[in-house]
Design a protein around this motif. Structure first.
Motif, PDB file in Angstrom:
ATOM      1  N   LYS A  65      35.009  78.061  32.722  1.00 30.87           N
ATOM      2  CA  LYS A  65      35.315  76.633  32.909  1.00 30.87           C
ATOM      3  C   LYS A  65      36.497  76.360  33.842  1.00 30.87           C
ATOM      4  O   LYS A  65      36.654  75.258  34.359  1.00 30.87           O
ATOM      5  CB  LYS A  65      35.536  75.937  31.555  1.00 30.87           C
ATOM      6  N   GLY A  66      37.326  77.385  34.054  1.00 32.24           N
ATOM      7  CA  GLY A  66      38.495  77.184  34.917  1.00 32.24           C
ATOM      8  C   GLY A  66      39.669  76.616  34.142  1.00 32.24           C
ATOM      9  O   GLY A  66      39.628  76.462  32.920  1.00 32.24           O
ATOM     10  N   GLY A  67      40.734  76.300  34.883  1.00 29.93           N
ATOM     11  CA  GLY A  67      41.981  75.872  34.257  1.00 29.93           C
ATOM     12  C   GLY A  67      42.988  77.012  34.285  1.00 29.93           C
ATOM     13  O   GLY A  67      42.798  78.003  34.992  1.00 29.93           O
ATOM     14  N   GLY A  68      44.066  76.887  33.549  1.00 31.93           N
ATOM     15  CA  GLY A  68      45.107  77.918  33.551  1.00 31.93           C
ATOM     16  C   GLY A  68      45.908  77.891  34.846  1.00 31.93           C
ATOM     17  O   GLY A  68      46.087  76.823  35.457  1.00 31.93           O
ATOM     18  N   TYR A  69      46.374  79.072  35.256  1.00 31.15           N
ATOM     19  CA  TYR A  69      47.232  79.154  36.443  1.00 31.15           C
ATOM     20  C   TYR A  69      46.684  80.176  37.436  1.00 31.15           C
ATOM     21  O   TYR A  69      46.156  81.214  37.034  1.00 31.15           O
ATOM     22  CB  TYR A  69      48.657  79.581  36.053  1.00 31.15           C
ATOM     23  N   CYS A 171      49.488  60.586  22.639  1.00 32.97           N
ATOM     24  CA  CYS A 171      48.255  60.941  23.338  1.00 32.97           C
ATOM     25  C   CYS A 171      47.425  59.685  23.608  1.00 32.97           C
ATOM     26  O   CYS A 171      47.070  58.959  22.685  1.00 32.97           O
ATOM     27  CB  CYS A 171      47.438  61.936  22.511  1.00 32.97           C
ATOM     28  N   ASP A 172      47.130  59.447  24.893  1.00 36.64           N
ATOM     29  CA  ASP A 172      46.295  58.284  25.222  1.00 36.64           C
ATOM     30  C   ASP A 172      44.946  58.700  25.801  1.00 36.64           C
ATOM     31  O   ASP A 172      44.336  57.967  26.577  1.00 36.64           O
ATOM     32  CB  ASP A 172      47.030  57.297  26.136  1.00 36.64           C
ATOM     33  N   GLY A 173      44.524  59.909  25.430  1.00 35.66           N
ATOM     34  CA  GLY A 173      43.145  60.327  25.691  1.00 35.66           C
ATOM     35  C   GLY A 173      42.782  60.517  27.146  1.00 35.66           C
ATOM     36  O   GLY A 173      41.629  60.311  27.526  1.00 35.66           O
ATOM     37  N   LYS A 174      43.737  60.998  27.957  1.00 36.05           N
ATOM     38  CA  LYS A 174      43.430  61.161  29.394  1.00 36.05           C
ATOM     39  C   LYS A 174      42.579  62.412  29.648  1.00 36.05           C
ATOM     40  O   LYS A 174      42.067  62.592  30.746  1.00 36.05           O
ATOM     41  CB  LYS A 174      44.736  61.231  30.196  1.00 36.05           C
ATOM     42  N   LYS A 175      42.503  63.327  28.715  1.00 32.11           N
ATOM     43  CA  LYS A 175      41.640  64.523  28.762  1.00 32.11           C
ATOM     44  C   LYS A 175      42.107  65.611  29.744  1.00 32.11           C
ATOM     45  O   LYS A 175      41.395  66.603  29.931  1.00 32.11           O
ATOM     46  CB  LYS A 175      40.190  64.151  29.106  1.00 32.11           C
ATOM     47  N   ASP A 176      43.255  65.447  30.386  1.00 31.10           N
ATOM     48  CA  ASP A 176      43.700  66.472  31.331  1.00 31.10           C
ATOM     49  C   ASP A 176      43.934  67.821  30.644  1.00 31.10           C
ATOM     50  O   ASP A 176      43.715  68.873  31.234  1.00 31.10           O
ATOM     51  CB  ASP A 176      45.005  66.034  32.011  1.00 31.10           C
ATOM     52  N   CYS A 177      44.379  67.777  29.381  1.00 30.38           N
ATOM     53  CA  CYS A 177      44.633  69.035  28.656  1.00 30.38           C
ATOM     54  C   CYS A 177      43.334  69.816  28.475  1.00 30.38           C
ATOM     55  O   CYS A 177      43.315  71.043  28.519  1.00 30.38           O
ATOM     56  CB  CYS A 177      45.280  68.758  27.300  1.00 30.38           C
ATOM     57  N   ILE A 178      42.240  69.084  28.265  1.00 26.31           N
ATOM     58  CA  ILE A 178      40.948  69.730  28.019  1.00 26.31           C
ATOM     59  C   ILE A 178      40.473  70.431  29.293  1.00 26.31           C
ATOM     60  O   ILE A 178      39.933  71.536  29.252  1.00 26.31           O
ATOM     61  CB  ILE A 178      39.912  68.698  27.528  1.00 26.31           C
ATOM     62  N   GLU A 179      40.748  69.805  30.415  1.00 25.12           N
ATOM     63  CA  GLU A 179      40.382  70.428  31.691  1.00 25.12           C
ATOM     64  C   GLU A 179      41.286  71.615  31.997  1.00 25.12           C
ATOM     65  O   GLU A 179      40.839  72.620  32.531  1.00 25.12           O
ATOM     66  CB  GLU A 179      40.486  69.393  32.818  1.00 25.12           C
TER      67      GLU A 179
END
Ligand code: SF4
Ligand code: SF4
Ligand code: SF4
Length: 334
Positions: A65-69, A171-179
């Motif tokens: 899925k990608g993400g990380g560094y 948390c306002d549900g922007k979903k960036d953490c999930i990505e």
């Protein structure tokens, strides 16, 4: 607050799972689910899950899925869709038992994928097919990609134990953490419109009680402890003997969940009952998951196992066996 300030912690709680002892019973999965993720919008979430390796996992294909560094730069990954986790379903027992519907029990709505859809499938051809179980949870990373990605500063690392937690007031549900999380461990709650994830059972930890997944582990496969506590089995396995390794370390988040690789798996056989010296689980698979160091770890563990077989002392084997089970759980906070 700066990312650096939000990731500073005085101690780090870490987890070790011995993959030789996990029997895939899912007791940890259910313990976590029953305790923490029963609210509306959380049906599909398994903050703790146990998947079969090799396999597609939960959510489907999560390592891709990608993400990380990459080169220390935060990467934006993909957000899995509900179908990748598996749309929650019920079985139609009521129709079959009370409404006279004939035929086999079926899921409703009809399901094409679910957590553990491919349980115990593994890979390879008989008699050399193989698999092992891979328990997964948030890694409470040293460099949490979820935290750095959050535009609302809603994720932080607790100073007292290094657990990575979402502040639901922010948390306002922007979903960036999930990505951003390469392990696919934050989940989006469509009802509350916020992200949810494992918080290391911190309400238990604060009372000196081990996290539920560890405490309930039937296989006694889990260890939890502070990485600065030389008496804890976590310290010994990770720091002293270095026989517990992080999963996909190349994602760059520096996980605090470690694994003792499977070294007790069966040997290759020829179908006539004769075995060879090569293990059925290919080294290449273990190197892909746990890095090139895994080869040395397997050699160390193999030697220690042989010592034990010859009735010689082996502290590593005693720790892995859980000879002093109190050391498998963290010592209470002082
Ligand atoms: S595993 Fe994912 S969610 Fe957990 S701390 Fe690491 S980056 Fe964040
Ligand atoms: S530490 Fe607690 S919240 Fe996290 S996976 Fe284990 S049981 Fe679930
Ligand atoms: S409870 Fe323990 S043995 Fe059972 S699946 Fe979880 S980690 Fe494995």
């Amino acid at each position: 607050m700066t990312t650096e300030a939000m990731t500073r912690s005085n101690r780090q709680l870490a987890f070790v799972t011995d993959l030789n002892k996990c029997i895939g019973c899912q007791t940890c999965t259910v313990a976590c689910k029953r305790l923490w993720s029963k609210n509306p919008g959380q049906d599909y979430m398994y903050w703790r899950n146990v998947e079969t390796a090799p396999g597609l996992g939960y959510p489907k294909n999560w390592p891709e899925k990608g993400g990380g560094y990459r080169n220390d730069e935060l990467q934006k990954g993909k957000r899995p869709g509900l179908a990748d986790y598996g749309v929650p379903f019920e079985f139609d027992y009521e129709d079959r038992l009370f409404k006279g519907v004939k035929g086999r029990v079926r899921p409703r709505p009809s399901a094409r994928w679910a957590p553990n859809w491919e349980d115990d499938q593994g890979a390879g051809d008989f008699p050399n097919n193989y698999y092992f179980y891979l328990p997964r949870m948030c890694n409470h990373c040293e460099k949490p990609a979820c935290l750095e990605a959050c535009p609302s500063d809603a994720i932080y690392k607790r100073v007292q134990d290094g657990l990575v937690v979402i502040n639901l007031d922010k948390c306002d549900g922007k979903k960036d953490c999930i990505e951003a999380c390469p392990y696919a461990k934050p989940y989006f709650n469509g009802v509350s419109q916020q992200a949810n994830k494992c918080f290391g059972c911190f309400p238990r930890v604060e009372k000196g009680v081990a996290p539920a997944c560890v405490a309930q582990c039937v296989g006694r496969a889990m260890h939890v402890g502070y990485l600065d506590d030389p008496d804890s089995s976590v310290y010994k396995l990770v720091r002293t003997w270095k026989v517990a390794l992080p999963l996909y370390a190349e994602f760059g988040t520096r996980p605090n969940v470690y694994y003792v690789p499977p070294f007790l798996g069966p040997m290759m056989e020829d179908g006539m009952g004769k075995t060879a010296r090569d293990a059925k689980i290919p080294l290449a698979l273990l190197e892909k998951m746990f890095g090139s160091e895994v080869k040395n770890v397997l050699a160390v563990l193999g030697k220690e196992r042989d010592r034990k077989r010859k009735n010689k002392p082996s502290e590593i084997m005693d720790v892995l066996i859980g000879a002093r089970s109190a050391d498998m759980m963290m010592s209470p906070l002082t």
